[in-house]
Design an enzyme around this catalytic site. Sequence first.
Site, PDB file in Angstrom:
ATOM      1  N   LYS A  40      26.059  -0.821 -29.398  1.00  0.00           N
ATOM      2  CA  LYS A  40      26.912  -2.008 -29.506  1.00  0.00           C
ATOM      3  C   LYS A  40      26.460  -2.954 -30.611  1.00  0.00           C
ATOM      4  CE  LYS A  40      28.589  -2.306 -24.699  1.00  0.00           C
ATOM      5  NZ  LYS A  40      27.898  -1.148 -24.124  1.00  0.00           N
ATOM      6  N   GLU A 199      37.906  -0.907 -27.517  1.00  0.00           N
ATOM      7  CA  GLU A 199      38.053  -1.754 -26.338  1.00  0.00           C
ATOM      8  C   GLU A 199      37.913  -3.228 -26.737  1.00  0.00           C
ATOM      9  OE1 GLU A 199      36.142  -0.749 -22.774  1.00  0.00           O
ATOM     10  OE2 GLU A 199      36.451   1.408 -22.992  1.00  0.00           O
ATOM     11  N   GLU A 211      33.609  -2.622 -27.674  1.00  0.00           N
ATOM     12  CA  GLU A 211      32.951  -1.381 -28.045  1.00  0.00           C
ATOM     13  C   GLU A 211      34.004  -0.343 -28.408  1.00  0.00           C
ATOM     14  OE1 GLU A 211      30.842   0.336 -24.767  1.00  0.00           O
ATOM     15  OE2 GLU A 211      32.517   0.105 -23.374  1.00  0.00           O
ATOM     16  N   ARG A 215      35.433   9.269 -27.794  1.00  0.00           N
ATOM     17  CA  ARG A 215      35.767  10.446 -26.989  1.00  0.00           C
ATOM     18  C   ARG A 215      37.149  10.284 -26.384  1.00  0.00           C
ATOM     19  NH1 ARG A 215      35.342   8.510 -21.726  1.00  0.00           N
ATOM     20  NH2 ARG A 215      33.986   6.683 -21.486  1.00  0.00           N
TER      21      ARG A 215
END
Length: 292
Positions: A40, A199, A211, A215
């Site tokens: 992060k 996000e 973040e 995937r």
Amino acid sequence: AIHPGYGFLSENAAFAKACTDAGIVFIGPSPDAIDLMGNKRVAKSRMIDAGVPCIPGYQGEDQSDAILLEKAKDIGYPLMVKAAAGGGGRGMRFQMSEDGLEEAIKSARSEALNAFGSDELILERAVINGRHIEIQVAADASGQAVYLGERDCSIQRRHQKVIEEAPSPLLATKLRDKIGERCAEACRKINYHGAGTFEFLYENGEFFFIEMNTRLQVEHTVTEMITGIDLVRQQINIAAGEKLGLRQKDVQLNGHAIECRINAEDPYTFVPSPGKIDRFRMPGAVSYTHLR
């Protein structure tokens, strides 16, 4: 080729590299991209450089307690102490004031080290009434990237998503396009290939990056349902070296989809309570034949 699903191996840079070293195609982003966005602290710095709006805070290399305590004063309260590696609410502490901050930092470090093997932390201004909005993206090696709308994952318990829906009932088309294009441009700037999710916390018309998940996510299906685009097919095609085959104007949002995460728990204590399923009935027929 290996498709890692959406479990632990899907964001494991060492596993992705092992596949490459063995001559196996890893169906996902490069190990470098997984490493970059998996921290992060580093990811937030890169997103700031890419023009993606971020929560005000501290994500510097100096991780001493003295610096964290000093930066907390600059950020103000309430604030969040977060583990730089991993997620799921582990290594995260909410602070209303300076009282107890030193202990919160110590506790977060310990939990982060045990959970993720790294005790790096970041500090962020706490967004109290924000909605959790995430933007789905897909990008290929030629520099083509698109965003496939958003998902609203605001209903959570213990920082775990319970209800995921697409599209968000809050966002107007203009705002969706504005943040979506920034995410697509960020993919180009960091040379990201494959499917991924940015996000955000959304509050008072503003987005703040949290973040990036490098995937496929459990909730990718609600995006598939409203776009008609098969994200796994796109992942495989991109990994095979093909171009995305999608332009932004090809992405159209139709209808509304909701996914519910069902937890096997005691309804009074919320302690995990697995057991035998005696009866299960789907609430309707779902067909993926329309996916492309």
